[in-house]
Motif scaffolding. Structure first.
Motif, PDB file in Angstrom:
ATOM      1  N   CYS A  24      -7.289   1.485   1.595  1.00  0.00           N
ATOM      2  CA  CYS A  24      -6.658   2.777   1.306  1.00  0.00           C
ATOM      3  C   CYS A  24      -7.675   3.789   0.790  1.00  0.00           C
ATOM      4  O   CYS A  24      -7.536   4.980   1.047  1.00  0.00           O
ATOM      5  N   CYS A  54      -8.047  -0.970  -3.753  1.00  0.00           N
ATOM      6  CA  CYS A  54      -7.841  -1.259  -2.330  1.00  0.00           C
ATOM      7  C   CYS A  54      -8.857  -0.498  -1.483  1.00  0.00           C
ATOM      8  O   CYS A  54      -8.781   0.723  -1.347  1.00  0.00           O
ATOM      9  N   HIS A  71       0.849  -1.194   0.000  1.00  0.00           N
ATOM     10  CA  HIS A  71       0.000   0.000   0.000  1.00  0.00           C
ATOM     11  C   HIS A  71       0.887   1.248   0.000  1.00  0.00           C
ATOM     12  O   HIS A  71       2.006   1.201   0.490  1.00  0.00           O
ATOM     13  N   PRO A  72       0.365   2.362  -0.490  1.00  0.00           N
ATOM     14  CA  PRO A  72       1.101   3.610  -0.264  1.00  0.00           C
ATOM     15  C   PRO A  72       1.127   3.922   1.226  1.00  0.00           C
ATOM     16  O   PRO A  72       0.299   3.405   1.984  1.00  0.00           O
ATOM     17  N   HIS A  87      -4.096   2.243  -7.279  1.00  0.00           N
ATOM     18  CA  HIS A  87      -4.151   1.439  -6.050  1.00  0.00           C
ATOM     19  C   HIS A  87      -5.442   1.716  -5.278  1.00  0.00           C
ATOM     20  O   HIS A  87      -6.108   0.788  -4.804  1.00  0.00           O
TER      21      HIS A  87
HETATM   22 ZN   LIG Z   1      -3.984  -0.122  -0.001  1.00  0.00          ZN
END
Ligand SMILES: [Zn+2]
Length: 228
Positions: free
Chosen positions: A37, A34, A5-6, A30
């Motif tokens: 996130c 996700c 993940h970032p 992303h």
């Molecule tokens: Zn994520």
């Protein structure tokens, strides 16, 4: 922070518009894949909206401890409540080596600027994305089934976004939407059993470190053509 993940700081920078174009594209893809996130991003957005309405001294710090708590909470929730924000626009097609893969629309400008595919080494293909003014090299990378990249370290940063298929290294398996960041502390040997398409951004040549693979170091330039 987790490996796919970032960081929270990067999500906040994304919401603030402070990431560079390529990082922003990778984070947005992303977020589309996700749910954890994307919920964090919504919370950042709400916080920033409320921050702008209150004195700075009243703003509560939002640190990685909060993030761990939120991620733990999200992990414990039922998958039904964790559906990703599905891209409603039609996907972009990326064609290579007789294959056609759908990628998120956010990548359309990069797909349009991808150069020809070339074989880097056995079962490993790359297409350089031309014409961006950023300090790093940007490539679509395709590992054929059974393909691998020899053990390498990083002299700089490497951001890898999985687009299709799965690749693995000693940290685990990475799936579409996963955003993997390596810095000069990470040494790894990615491989793919069933094939994997990625978008990779690096800001310095890879440095192959293991035994015979050191002979590959000249090839690292194939991933990194400054000004490419
Ligand atoms: Zn994520």
């Amino acid at each position: 922070m987790t490996e796919r993940h970032p960081t929270l700081a990067q999500i906040e920078q994304f919401i603030q518009g402070d990431l560079d174009d390529i990082q922003a594209i990778m984070v947005s893809v992303h977020l589309g894949a996700c749910s954890q996130c994307s919920q964090l991003a919504q919370q950042c957005q709400q916080r920033q909206a409320s921050h702008s309405l209150m004195p700075a001294s009243d703003v509560e710090a939002f640190d990685d401890a909060d993030l761990d708590q939120i991620l733990a909470q999200l992990d414990s929730e039922e998958p039904a409540s964790a559906q990703p924000d599905v891209e409603t626009r039609s996907p972009t097609q990326l064609e290579f080596q007789g294959r056609t893969v759908s990628v998120p629309p956010a990548l359309s400008t990069l797909v349009a600027r991808a150069g020809p595919w070339s074989r880097v080494v056995s079962r490993l293909w790359s297409a350089t994305i031309q014409g961006h003014q950023l300090p790093y090299q940007l490539n679509f990378i395709y590992m054929e089934p059974g393909g691998s990249i020899a053990t390498h370290a990083h002299k700089g940063l490497e951001w890898t976004l999985v687009l299709d298929g799965t690749f693995s290294d000693d940290r685990g398996d990475f799936h579409p939407g996963d955003l993997i960041q390596c810095d000069d502390q990470v040494e790894h040997a990615p491989y793919s059993e069933n094939g994997c398409l990625c978008l990779a951004a690096i800001d310095a040549p890879l440095h192959f470190t293991s035994g015979l693979a050191r002979a590959l170091n000249p090839f690292s330039q194939l991933f990194f053509k400054p000004g490419g």
